[in-house]
Design a protein around this motif. Structure first.
Motif, PDB file in Angstrom:
ATOM      1  N   THR A 131       0.812  -1.217   0.000  1.00 15.11           N
ATOM      2  CA  THR A 131       0.000   0.000   0.000  1.00 15.11           C
ATOM      3  C   THR A 131       0.850   1.275   0.000  1.00 15.11           C
ATOM      4  OG1 THR A 131      -0.075  -0.320   2.374  1.00 15.11           O
ATOM      5  CG2 THR A 131      -2.045  -0.968   1.140  1.00 15.11           C
ATOM      6  N   HIS A 132       2.155   1.120   0.043  1.00 15.15           N
ATOM      7  CA  HIS A 132       3.067   2.274   0.005  1.00 15.15           C
ATOM      8  C   HIS A 132       2.810   3.054  -1.290  1.00 15.15           C
ATOM      9  CE1 HIS A 132       6.909   4.391  -0.579  1.00 15.15           C
ATOM     10  NE2 HIS A 132       7.159   4.195   0.696  1.00 15.15           N
ATOM     11  N   GLN A 133       2.986   4.355  -1.254  1.00 15.77           N
ATOM     12  CA  GLN A 133       2.753   5.157  -2.468  1.00 15.77           C
ATOM     13  C   GLN A 133       3.629   4.651  -3.630  1.00 15.77           C
ATOM     14  OE1 GLN A 133       3.946   9.208  -1.634  1.00 15.77           O
ATOM     15  NE2 GLN A 133       6.069   8.781  -2.088  1.00 15.77           N
ATOM     16  N   MET A 134       3.094   4.774  -4.851  1.00 19.07           N
ATOM     17  CA  MET A 134       3.861   4.341  -6.023  1.00 19.07           C
ATOM     18  C   MET A 134       4.339   5.582  -6.768  1.00 19.07           C
ATOM     19  SD  MET A 134       1.461   1.203  -7.169  1.00 19.07           S
ATOM     20  CE  MET A 134       2.339   0.442  -8.504  1.00 19.07           C
ATOM     21  N   LYS A 135       5.600   5.948  -6.523  1.00 18.34           N
ATOM     22  CA  LYS A 135       6.174   7.126  -7.190  1.00 18.34           C
ATOM     23  C   LYS A 135       7.523   6.734  -7.774  1.00 18.34           C
ATOM     24  CE  LYS A 135       4.456  11.435  -5.343  1.00 18.34           C
ATOM     25  NZ  LYS A 135       4.810  12.637  -4.624  1.00 18.34           N
ATOM     26  N   PRO A 136       7.509   5.932  -8.840  1.00 14.12           N
ATOM     27  CA  PRO A 136       8.790   5.442  -9.384  1.00 14.12           C
ATOM     28  C   PRO A 136       9.697   6.581  -9.819  1.00 14.12           C
ATOM     29  CG  PRO A 136       6.947   4.929 -10.860  1.00 14.12           C
ATOM     30  CD  PRO A 136       6.357   5.466  -9.605  1.00 14.12           C
ATOM     31  N   ILE A 137      11.017   6.369  -9.643  1.00 14.44           N
ATOM     32  CA  ILE A 137      11.943   7.432 -10.019  1.00 14.44           C
ATOM     33  C   ILE A 137      12.697   7.090 -11.306  1.00 14.44           C
ATOM     34  CG2 ILE A 137      12.284   8.624  -7.796  1.00 14.44           C
ATOM     35  CD1 ILE A 137      14.497   6.741  -7.135  1.00 14.44           C
ATOM     36  N   SER A 138      12.472   5.907 -11.852  1.00  9.25           N
ATOM     37  CA  SER A 138      13.131   5.573 -13.132  1.00  9.25           C
ATOM     38  C   SER A 138      12.062   5.294 -14.182  1.00  9.25           C
ATOM     39  CB  SER A 138      14.000   4.326 -12.967  1.00  9.25           C
ATOM     40  OG  SER A 138      13.174   3.202 -12.722  1.00  9.25           O
ATOM     41  N   GLU A 139      12.474   5.377 -15.447  1.00  9.60           N
ATOM     42  CA  GLU A 139      11.551   5.058 -16.548  1.00  9.60           C
ATOM     43  C   GLU A 139      11.125   3.588 -16.444  1.00  9.60           C
ATOM     44  OE1 GLU A 139      10.202   7.143 -18.784  1.00  9.60           O
ATOM     45  OE2 GLU A 139      11.219   8.732 -17.673  1.00  9.60           O
ATOM     46  N   TYR A 140      12.082   2.745 -16.090  1.00  4.74           N
ATOM     47  CA  TYR A 140      11.792   1.315 -15.916  1.00  4.74           C
ATOM     48  C   TYR A 140      10.680   1.126 -14.876  1.00  4.74           C
ATOM     49  CZ  TYR A 140      12.650  -3.383 -13.988  1.00  4.74           C
ATOM     50  OH  TYR A 140      12.499  -4.667 -13.499  1.00  4.74           O
ATOM     51  N   GLY A 141      10.824   1.813 -13.741  1.00  5.50           N
ATOM     52  CA  GLY A 141       9.808   1.716 -12.687  1.00  5.50           C
ATOM     53  C   GLY A 141       8.458   2.244 -13.167  1.00  5.50           C
ATOM     54  N   LYS A 142       8.511   3.303 -13.986  1.00  5.49           N
ATOM     55  CA  LYS A 142       7.253   3.856 -14.521  1.00  5.49           C
ATOM     56  C   LYS A 142       6.579   2.848 -15.453  1.00  5.49           C
ATOM     57  CE  LYS A 142       8.854   8.607 -14.218  1.00  5.49           C
ATOM     58  NZ  LYS A 142       9.584   9.629 -14.953  1.00  5.49           N
ATOM     59  N   ASN A 143       7.391   2.138 -16.249  1.00  9.29           N
ATOM     60  CA  ASN A 143       6.830   1.094 -17.134  1.00  9.29           C
ATOM     61  C   ASN A 143       6.059   0.067 -16.307  1.00  9.29           C
ATOM     62  OD1 ASN A 143       9.741   0.620 -19.370  1.00  9.29           O
ATOM     63  ND2 ASN A 143       8.271   2.281 -19.250  1.00  9.29           N
ATOM     64  N   LYS A 144       6.681  -0.373 -15.218  1.00  9.14           N
ATOM     65  CA  LYS A 144       6.061  -1.425 -14.388  1.00  9.14           C
ATOM     66  C   LYS A 144       4.767  -0.907 -13.762  1.00  9.14           C
ATOM     67  CE  LYS A 144       9.271  -4.678 -14.777  1.00  9.14           C
ATOM     68  NZ  LYS A 144       9.032  -5.853 -15.600  1.00  9.14           N
ATOM     69  N   LYS A 145       4.806   0.354 -13.303  1.00 12.11           N
ATOM     70  CA  LYS A 145       3.606   0.930 -12.685  1.00 12.11           C
ATOM     71  C   LYS A 145       2.480   1.018 -13.718  1.00 12.11           C
ATOM     72  CE  LYS A 145       1.775   5.040 -10.501  1.00 12.11           C
ATOM     73  NZ  LYS A 145       1.976   6.452 -10.201  1.00 12.11           N
ATOM     74  N   GLU A 146       2.843   1.451 -14.927  1.00  8.54           N
ATOM     75  CA  GLU A 146       1.806   1.603 -15.955  1.00  8.54           C
ATOM     76  C   GLU A 146       1.180   0.246 -16.312  1.00  8.54           C
ATOM     77  OE1 GLU A 146       2.646   4.362 -19.004  1.00  8.54           O
ATOM     78  OE2 GLU A 146       0.940   3.710 -20.229  1.00  8.54           O
TER      79      GLU A 146
END
Ligand code: NAD
Length: 324
Positions: A131-146
């Motif tokens: 439940t921790h906030q999802m604020k990825p700091i890399s493009e890779y992390g953003k891909n996974k979040k999306e």
């Protein structure tokens, strides 16, 4: 049962394939071999395909009915994702969209997705809950979040079931030492040091020694690759539910500092390393450790590899082989 493993020629995917074969399942692998390397084709149906090729995906999907899809295929070098965001978006997000759409077209609705702790970004708590906030700091992390967002949206609209497993640091190798971690370039701490030792180089670089941690170096949560694979298998039971849009951390719940890992490697390899301290790297959180209560309770899964030295030993047994 019949399973499709995308990225089955890669590090974690090849362990999944081995596990499924050991349980006598029928396994098909889709992989474009961009970073993976196929070792044993004998017992699997291997198909070289890029997930960006929707036409070919549809042709393949129309031929076989899979009970579930394990989706490991992705590009995953964090630094590279910063330099080539478009390449990463295309491969990871659009490739996954193609896979999902092709599955829906051929009425396949069970997907297990390899997500990552990188979806959280800089941690706000000592241990990270789902439940921790999802604020990825890399493009890779953003891909996974999306991708997780797409899975949640589709799951609400259609009868499409998914589980996203957010791995912390995958480590170690199968005890047969026939498969293991082999990324090129290697950016992960353990295989990087083991590769150096194999090449008789003893210098090890540590980026930052003034973090607020046990010894000033960064702390990470390492989980054995075969424990990750077992969690995926346990996840299958959730597909019996009518609706299934789930996410779980996969970690050990215990953190080890870079220095502790180096000490462990010295013990296991019996090689004394020369440590060189460098400046901190931008965007490296001091501590990243999973809170795994949810997966422990829900899937009745717990890591079997609890001892970091044992994990390091399995990695070394694979790395010291001459052929990698
Ligand atoms: N290794 C880790 O510590 C870690 C941590 C968190 C998440 N993950 C995720 O787990 C998954 C597996 O990671 P890995 O370490 O085994 O990586 P890997 O690079 O070893 O394996 C990925 C595989 O996917 C294939 N692939 C990539 N793009 C493809 C495409 N468009 N079409 C077909 N095949 C394609 C590659 O050829 C490779 O065989 C990835 O999704 C990664 O993001 C890994």
């Amino acid at each position: 049962m019949k399973f499709l493993v995308t990225g089955g020629a890669g590090y974690i995917g090849s362990h999944m394939v081995k596990f499924l074969l050991s349980k006598n399942h029928e396994v098909t692998v889709f992989d474009n071999l961009s970073t993976g390397k196929l070792i044993n084709k004998n017992k699997i149906n291997f198909i070289k395909v890029n997930l960006l090729n929707r036409k070919k995906l549809d042709q393949l999907m129309s031929k076989k009915k899979f009970d579930a899809v394990f989706h490991f295929a992705a590009l995953s070098i964090v630094n590279e994702s910063e330099k080539k965001p478009r390449k990463y978006y295309m491969n990871n997000v659009l490739g996954t969209k193609n896979l999902i759409n092709s599955m829906i077209k051929y009425k396949l609705n069970n997907l297990i997705f390899s997500s990552s702790a990188s979806v959280y970004g800089a941690p706000k708590t000592k241990k990270i809950l789902e439940t921790h906030q999802m604020k990825p700091i890399s493009e890779y992390g953003k891909n996974k979040k999306e991708i997780e967002k797409i899975l949640a949206q589709i799951g609400k609209k259609k009868n499409f079931k998914s589980i996203s497993f957010r791995y912390f640091n995958a480590a170690g190798a199968d005890e047969s030492a026939k498969i293991g971690e082999n990324h090129k370039p290697e950016t992960h701490l353990i295989p990087k040091i083991l590769n150096s030792i194999k090449r008789k180089q003893k210098k090890v670089y540590i980026y930052g020694n003034s973090y607020k941690t046990i010894d000033g170096t960064c702390v990470r949560d390492y989980i054995h690759v075969n424990d990750i694979v077992r969690a995926h298998y346990y996840g299958l039971k959730k597909f019996r539910q009518k609706k299934c849009i789930l996410n779980y951390n996969i970690g050990s719940g215990k953190g080890y500092s870079v220095l502790e890992i180096i000490n462990g490697i010295e013990k296991v390899t019996r090689v004394k390393l020369k440590i060189i301290y460098k400046k901190k790297r931008k965007g490296d959180p001091p501590i990243l450790v999973a809170d795994c209560k949810k997966i422990f309770k829900d899937l009745r899964w717990k890591p079997k590899y609890k001892n970091i030295d044992k994990i390091l030993l399995t990695a070394w047994q694979w790395h010291k082989k001459p052929f990698i």
